[in-house]
Design a protein around this motif. Sequence first.
Motif, short mmCIF file in Angstrom:
data_model
loop_
_atom_site.label_atom_id
_atom_site.label_comp_id
_atom_site.label_asym_id
_atom_site.label_seq_id
_atom_site.Cartn_x
_atom_site.Cartn_y
_atom_site.Cartn_z
N TRP A 145 61.07 -57.34 41.58
CA TRP A 145 62.14 -56.75 42.39
C TRP A 145 62.99 -57.80 43.09
CZ3 TRP A 145 62.04 -58.05 47.52
CH2 TRP A 145 60.82 -58.47 48.06
N ALA A 146 62.41 -58.96 43.46
CA ALA A 146 63.16 -59.99 44.17
C ALA A 146 64.17 -60.69 43.27
CB ALA A 146 62.20 -61.01 44.78
N LEU A 147 64.00 -60.55 41.95
CA LEU A 147 64.89 -61.21 40.99
C LEU A 147 65.85 -60.24 40.31
CD1 LEU A 147 62.22 -63.49 39.24
CD2 LEU A 147 63.93 -64.22 40.92
N ALA A 148 65.67 -58.95 40.56
CA ALA A 148 66.44 -57.94 39.84
C ALA A 148 67.94 -58.09 40.06
CB ALA A 148 65.98 -56.54 40.24
N GLY A 149 68.34 -58.36 41.31
CA GLY A 149 69.77 -58.51 41.59
C GLY A 149 70.38 -59.68 40.86
N ASP A 150 69.70 -60.82 40.87
CA ASP A 150 70.19 -62.01 40.17
C ASP A 150 70.28 -61.76 38.67
OD1 ASP A 150 70.47 -63.57 42.46
OD2 ASP A 150 68.39 -64.25 42.37
N MET A 151 69.29 -61.07 38.15
CA MET A 151 69.28 -60.81 36.71
C MET A 151 70.43 -59.89 36.32
SD MET A 151 66.11 -59.67 34.31
CE MET A 151 66.29 -59.76 32.51
N GLN A 152 70.66 -58.85 37.11
CA GLN A 152 71.76 -57.93 36.79
C GLN A 152 73.11 -58.62 36.87
OE1 GLN A 152 71.54 -54.06 36.03
NE2 GLN A 152 72.99 -55.41 34.97
N GLN A 153 73.24 -59.53 37.83
CA GLN A 153 74.50 -60.26 37.98
C GLN A 153 74.74 -61.19 36.79
OE1 GLN A 153 74.74 -62.51 41.62
NE2 GLN A 153 76.94 -62.85 41.42
N ARG A 154 73.70 -61.82 36.30
CA ARG A 154 73.85 -62.76 35.18
C ARG A 154 74.00 -62.07 33.84
NH1 ARG A 154 69.52 -67.35 34.68
NH2 ARG A 154 70.94 -67.82 32.98
N PHE A 155 73.35 -60.90 33.70
CA PHE A 155 73.35 -60.23 32.40
C PHE A 155 73.85 -58.80 32.59
CE2 PHE A 155 69.81 -63.29 32.52
CZ PHE A 155 70.24 -64.18 31.54
N SER A 156 75.16 -58.66 32.60
CA SER A 156 75.77 -57.37 32.89
C SER A 156 75.55 -56.35 31.77
CB SER A 156 77.28 -57.54 33.13
OG SER A 156 77.91 -58.12 31.99
N ASP A 157 75.16 -56.81 30.58
CA ASP A 157 74.95 -55.90 29.46
C ASP A 157 73.52 -55.35 29.43
OD1 ASP A 157 73.76 -58.29 28.82
OD2 ASP A 157 74.48 -58.36 26.75
N VAL A 158 72.71 -55.71 30.43
CA VAL A 158 71.34 -55.22 30.52
C VAL A 158 71.26 -54.22 31.67
CG1 VAL A 158 68.92 -55.83 30.83
CG2 VAL A 158 70.49 -57.45 29.71
N HIS A 159 70.61 -53.10 31.44
CA HIS A 159 70.39 -52.13 32.52
C HIS A 159 69.06 -52.47 33.19
CE1 HIS A 159 70.10 -48.57 34.92
NE2 HIS A 159 68.98 -48.18 34.29
N ILE A 160 69.13 -53.01 34.40
CA ILE A 160 67.94 -53.42 35.13
C ILE A 160 67.46 -52.25 35.97
CG2 ILE A 160 66.92 -55.08 36.72
CD1 ILE A 160 67.97 -56.30 34.13
N ASP A 161 66.24 -51.80 35.71
CA ASP A 161 65.63 -50.73 36.50
C ASP A 161 64.53 -51.34 37.35
OD1 ASP A 161 64.51 -48.50 37.58
OD2 ASP A 161 64.46 -47.36 35.72
N ALA A 162 64.87 -51.73 38.56
CA ALA A 162 63.92 -52.41 39.45
C ALA A 162 62.89 -51.46 40.04
CB ALA A 162 64.68 -53.12 40.57
N ASN A 163 63.00 -50.17 39.75
CA ASN A 163 62.03 -49.21 40.26
C ASN A 163 60.89 -48.95 39.28
OD1 ASN A 163 62.79 -48.54 42.87
ND2 ASN A 163 64.40 -47.17 42.14
N ARG A 164 60.82 -49.72 38.22
CA ARG A 164 59.78 -49.49 37.21
C ARG A 164 58.82 -50.68 37.19
NH1 ARG A 164 62.16 -46.03 33.42
NH2 ARG A 164 60.10 -45.74 32.50
N ILE A 165 57.52 -50.41 37.01
CA ILE A 165 56.58 -51.53 36.91
C ILE A 165 56.54 -52.10 35.50
CG2 ILE A 165 55.17 -50.84 38.88
CD1 ILE A 165 53.18 -49.63 36.88
N TYR A 166 56.89 -51.28 34.52
CA TYR A 166 57.14 -51.83 33.19
C TYR A 166 58.05 -50.87 32.45
CZ TYR A 166 53.62 -48.64 31.17
OH TYR A 166 52.92 -47.53 30.77
N VAL A 167 58.74 -51.40 31.46
CA VAL A 167 59.67 -50.61 30.65
C VAL A 167 59.45 -50.98 29.19
CG1 VAL A 167 62.08 -50.20 30.05
CG2 VAL A 167 61.44 -50.46 32.45
#
Length: 314
Positions: free
Chosen positions: A125-147
């Motif tokens: 969860w602490a990295l989700a924002g950075d990841m979404q910002q860097r990879f806009s074509d990925v849907h980051i679901d930070a509310n999931r423990i795995y996907v």
Amino acid sequence: MHKVGFLLEEGFQVMALSTQAVFESANLTFGEKFYQVENYSMQGGDIRSSLGMVVQTRAVDEHSTADTWIVGGVNDPMAAPASQAKKRFLQNAAFHAKRMAAICSGAFYLAEAGLLANKTATTHWALAGDMQQRFSDVHIDANRIYVADGNIWTSAGMTAGLDLALAMVEQDLGSEVARSVAHKLVMSQKRSGGQSQHSERVDLSPKSSRIQNALEYARRNLKGSLTVDDLAAAVHLSPRQFSRVFRQETGHTPAKAVEGMRLEAARLLIEQSRQTLDVIAKETGFRDRRHMREVFIRGFGIPPQILRQGARLG
């Protein structure tokens, strides 16, 4: 035999290796060596974890194959981006493997290789924002423990990797083996991928004692209506003043916060009790079972029935 290759980076997070215990236990439970686990790195040889522990690895090349590749993460993925060679290897591995997976920040390496494009993924969860910002074509679901999106699997931080590995065992060997593995590893239950990474009340982090007391009042009275008037009266504020202060301190409206607390309480009851969904909906303040289902799908991406099925493996 199903080969699992762990791809490690210098400074890897040692928790990634804990998931290997899931595959080891699965072999013991299954009664034969179904999983073969090997550690790899781009250069081979000794690889040092962020804690200083040294692990011997095999170097990957164009002939390295595995049915499942699991990519370990590092503490700061932005400071250790994937090399071109690593990106090429991951792209080639994904073409041949049954599954590609990443634990915690290892998802950054899959994203850099283009394997998460137009897919849903998660990470710590602490990295989700950075990841979404860097990879806009990925849907980051930070509310999931795995996907698991197709053959690409990602997990949240640390212990969520165990849940990801256990879900793989369930897919490969069935629910009975997965339940036995969870029991042997003293995992309290098999958590579904839709379970939230952290507590709703912790996320709110109010500063004043009044708002903390309001949340505590809500927790004790989830079965009730819990209107803004109710919460405001409980802490001796006017509804208007309460709503303003609550939003300033938590970033949420009172209604949204209460819904999140109901959702968390219902999740725990679904996973840990034998009460019917109708009873759980009533006890946690939802209008009815249908309303609870709507909120579950919106919050976790799965209905309560699926969450309960996953919990029964525990």
